[in-house]
Motif scaffolding. Structure first.
Motif, PDB file in Angstrom:
ATOM      1  N   LYS A   7       0.850  -1.187   0.000  1.00 42.27           N
ATOM      2  CA  LYS A   7       0.000   0.000   0.000  1.00 42.27           C
ATOM      3  C   LYS A   7       0.883   1.234   0.000  1.00 42.27           C
ATOM      4  O   LYS A   7       1.604   1.487   0.961  1.00 42.27           O
ATOM      5  CB  LYS A   7      -0.912   0.012   1.222  1.00 42.27           C
ATOM      6  CG  LYS A   7      -1.855   1.193   1.233  1.00 42.27           C
ATOM      7  CD  LYS A   7      -2.819   1.095   2.393  1.00 42.27           C
ATOM      8  CE  LYS A   7      -3.686   2.316   2.456  1.00 42.27           C
ATOM      9  NZ  LYS A   7      -4.932   2.181   1.782  1.00 42.27           N
ATOM     10  N   GLN A   8       0.793   1.971  -1.101  1.00 42.48           N
ATOM     11  CA  GLN A   8       1.539   3.213  -1.202  1.00 42.48           C
ATOM     12  C   GLN A   8       0.697   4.348  -0.663  1.00 42.48           C
ATOM     13  O   GLN A   8      -0.499   4.396  -0.885  1.00 42.48           O
ATOM     14  CB  GLN A   8       1.900   3.487  -2.654  1.00 42.48           C
ATOM     15  CG  GLN A   8       2.841   2.484  -3.220  1.00 42.48           C
ATOM     16  CD  GLN A   8       3.296   2.897  -4.589  1.00 42.48           C
ATOM     17  OE1 GLN A   8       3.307   4.061  -4.935  1.00 42.48           O
ATOM     18  NE2 GLN A   8       3.670   1.921  -5.383  1.00 42.48           N
ATOM     19  N   LYS A  20       3.267  -5.225   3.910  1.00 41.29           N
ATOM     20  CA  LYS A  20       2.793  -5.879   5.128  1.00 41.29           C
ATOM     21  C   LYS A  20       2.345  -7.307   4.845  1.00 41.29           C
ATOM     22  O   LYS A  20       1.913  -7.612   3.737  1.00 41.29           O
ATOM     23  CB  LYS A  20       1.624  -5.086   5.720  1.00 41.29           C
ATOM     24  CG  LYS A  20       2.010  -3.669   6.113  1.00 41.29           C
ATOM     25  CD  LYS A  20       0.842  -2.918   6.701  1.00 41.29           C
ATOM     26  CE  LYS A  20       1.222  -1.522   7.112  1.00 41.29           C
ATOM     27  NZ  LYS A  20       2.073  -1.441   8.263  1.00 41.29           N
ATOM     28  N   ASP A  21       2.446  -8.160   5.857  1.00 46.35           N
ATOM     29  CA  ASP A  21       1.913  -9.512   5.719  1.00 46.35           C
ATOM     30  C   ASP A  21       0.419  -9.486   6.025  1.00 46.35           C
ATOM     31  O   ASP A  21      -0.154  -8.422   6.320  1.00 46.35           O
ATOM     32  CB  ASP A  21       2.675 -10.511   6.592  1.00 46.35           C
ATOM     33  CG  ASP A  21       2.564 -10.236   8.088  1.00 46.35           C
ATOM     34  OD1 ASP A  21       1.696  -9.435   8.517  1.00 46.35           O
ATOM     35  OD2 ASP A  21       3.357 -10.823   8.844  1.00 46.35           O
ATOM     36  N   GLU A  22      -0.223 -10.648   5.979  1.00 52.37           N
ATOM     37  CA  GLU A  22      -1.679 -10.687   6.155  1.00 52.37           C
ATOM     38  C   GLU A  22      -2.125 -10.316   7.569  1.00 52.37           C
ATOM     39  O   GLU A  22      -3.291  -9.972   7.783  1.00 52.37           O
ATOM     40  CB  GLU A  22      -2.226 -12.047   5.736  1.00 52.37           C
ATOM     41  CG  GLU A  22      -1.608 -13.229   6.442  1.00 52.37           C
ATOM     42  CD  GLU A  22      -1.937 -14.537   5.754  1.00 52.37           C
ATOM     43  OE1 GLU A  22      -3.026 -14.649   5.175  1.00 52.37           O
ATOM     44  OE2 GLU A  22      -1.098 -15.439   5.795  1.00 52.37           O
ATOM     45  N   GLN A  23      -1.213 -10.335   8.550  1.00 53.53           N
ATOM     46  CA  GLN A  23      -1.548  -9.901   9.909  1.00 53.53           C
ATOM     47  C   GLN A  23      -1.323  -8.402  10.109  1.00 53.53           C
ATOM     48  O   GLN A  23      -1.563  -7.873  11.181  1.00 53.53           O
ATOM     49  CB  GLN A  23      -0.713 -10.666  10.952  1.00 53.53           C
ATOM     50  CG  GLN A  23      -1.103 -12.104  11.139  1.00 53.53           C
ATOM     51  CD  GLN A  23      -0.495 -13.009  10.075  1.00 53.53           C
ATOM     52  OE1 GLN A  23       0.612 -12.755   9.613  1.00 53.53           O
ATOM     53  NE2 GLN A  23      -1.216 -14.034   9.683  1.00 53.53           N
ATOM     54  N   GLY A  24      -0.812  -7.723   9.068  1.00 56.70           N
ATOM     55  CA  GLY A  24      -0.567  -6.282   9.154  1.00 56.70           C
ATOM     56  C   GLY A  24       0.812  -5.911   9.659  1.00 56.70           C
ATOM     57  O   GLY A  24       1.090  -4.742   9.930  1.00 56.70           O
ATOM     58  N   ASP A 127      -2.340   3.625  -4.054  1.00 58.96           N
ATOM     59  CA  ASP A 127      -2.352   2.321  -4.705  1.00 58.96           C
ATOM     60  C   ASP A 127      -2.154   1.224  -3.668  1.00 58.96           C
ATOM     61  O   ASP A 127      -1.276   1.312  -2.812  1.00 58.96           O
ATOM     62  CB  ASP A 127      -1.251   2.237  -5.771  1.00 58.96           C
ATOM     63  CG  ASP A 127      -1.572   3.089  -6.979  1.00 58.96           C
ATOM     64  OD1 ASP A 127      -2.764   3.360  -7.224  1.00 58.96           O
ATOM     65  OD2 ASP A 127      -0.638   3.485  -7.682  1.00 58.96           O
ATOM     66  N   SER A 128      -2.965   0.175  -3.786  1.00 57.67           N
ATOM     67  CA  SER A 128      -2.893  -0.936  -2.853  1.00 57.67           C
ATOM     68  C   SER A 128      -3.028  -2.235  -3.637  1.00 57.67           C
ATOM     69  O   SER A 128      -3.931  -2.380  -4.453  1.00 57.67           O
ATOM     70  CB  SER A 128      -4.021  -0.806  -1.827  1.00 57.67           C
ATOM     71  OG  SER A 128      -3.914  -1.791  -0.842  1.00 57.67           O
ATOM     72  N   TYR A 129      -2.093  -3.169  -3.390  1.00 55.05           N
ATOM     73  CA  TYR A 129      -2.066  -4.427  -4.127  1.00 55.05           C
ATOM     74  C   TYR A 129      -2.044  -5.602  -3.157  1.00 55.05           C
ATOM     75  O   TYR A 129      -1.329  -5.576  -2.162  1.00 55.05           O
ATOM     76  CB  TYR A 129      -0.829  -4.506  -5.030  1.00 55.05           C
ATOM     77  CG  TYR A 129      -0.632  -3.273  -5.865  1.00 55.05           C
ATOM     78  CD1 TYR A 129      -1.515  -2.956  -6.885  1.00 55.05           C
ATOM     79  CD2 TYR A 129       0.426  -2.415  -5.626  1.00 55.05           C
ATOM     80  CE1 TYR A 129      -1.344  -1.816  -7.651  1.00 55.05           C
ATOM     81  CE2 TYR A 129       0.611  -1.277  -6.387  1.00 55.05           C
ATOM     82  CZ  TYR A 129      -0.282  -0.976  -7.391  1.00 55.05           C
ATOM     83  OH  TYR A 129      -0.125   0.150  -8.139  1.00 55.05           O
ATOM     84  N   GLN A 130      -2.800  -6.631  -3.491  1.00 59.50           N
ATOM     85  CA  GLN A 130      -2.772  -7.881  -2.742  1.00 59.50           C
ATOM     86  C   GLN A 130      -1.899  -8.852  -3.525  1.00 59.50           C
ATOM     87  O   GLN A 130      -2.121  -9.085  -4.716  1.00 59.50           O
ATOM     88  CB  GLN A 130      -4.174  -8.450  -2.595  1.00 59.50           C
ATOM     89  CG  GLN A 130      -4.211  -9.734  -1.818  1.00 59.50           C
ATOM     90  CD  GLN A 130      -5.639 -10.237  -1.645  1.00 59.50           C
ATOM     91  OE1 GLN A 130      -6.564  -9.754  -2.276  1.00 59.50           O
ATOM     92  NE2 GLN A 130      -5.791 -11.214  -0.775  1.00 59.50           N
TER      93      GLN A 130
END
Length: 164
Positions: A7-8, A20-24, A127-130
């Motif tokens: 996430k920019q 970040k990982d899935e736990q933030g 911008d946010s990417y998974q």
């Protein structure tokens, strides 16, 4: 499988943001050079070790970006000469990017097998990417490749805006 969120933040002059990982939890830190030639982005792990570097080749006719992972140049992204729509090639041995990478929705394949997937998250501030990593040996490469493609897109957007 591992999952990451890139996430920019909007309006950051130096291009600094975290992966970040899935736990933030912060896993990687990305920092862009500001007003420096050549333009570079460095990616560091949680212990501040540089794991990847993206460099825009200075003074080239067509924009070219080089991606190094752990000191080894692994990927080159180069703009092709085209009139209407920007076209780029991604040159990396055994690596393919399939999908609409200009819209940040694609798979990364290693020797024909899906190693990771990338999906842009819409309706986000910045911008946010998974990013889902299926081949954990390629984690750093895939994270760096996503950031490099985003750099290419940002560079193209800036060039388009400057031409008006």
């Amino acid at each position: 499988m591992k999952e990451f969120i890139i996430k920019q933040k909007m309006l950051r002059m130096n291009g600094q943001f975290n992966v970040k990982d899935e736990q933030g939890n912060d896993v990687y830190e990305v920092e862009g050079s500001f007003l420096k030639i050549p333009k570079t982005y460095t990616i560091q792990d949680a212990e501040a070790n540089e794991v990847a570097r993206i460099t825009k080749k200075a003074f080239s006719f067509l924009p070219t970006f080089h991606l190094e992972v752990e000191g080894q140049e692994t990927v080159t992204i180069q703009k092709e000469f085209s009139f209407l729509k920007p076209r780029y090639t991604i040159d990396a041995p055994g690596i393919e990017v399939l999908g609409t990478w200009w819209e940040m929705s694609f798979d990364v394949l290693k020797d024909g097998e899906v190693a990771g997937t990338v999906d842009k998250k819409w309706f986000q501030w910045g911008d946010s990417y998974q990013v889902q990593i299926y081949n954990e040996d390629l984690e750093k490469l895939i994270i760096a490749l996503v950031i490099a493609i985003d750099c290419v897109k940002s560079d193209q957007s800036a060039a388009s805006a400057a031409s008006f």
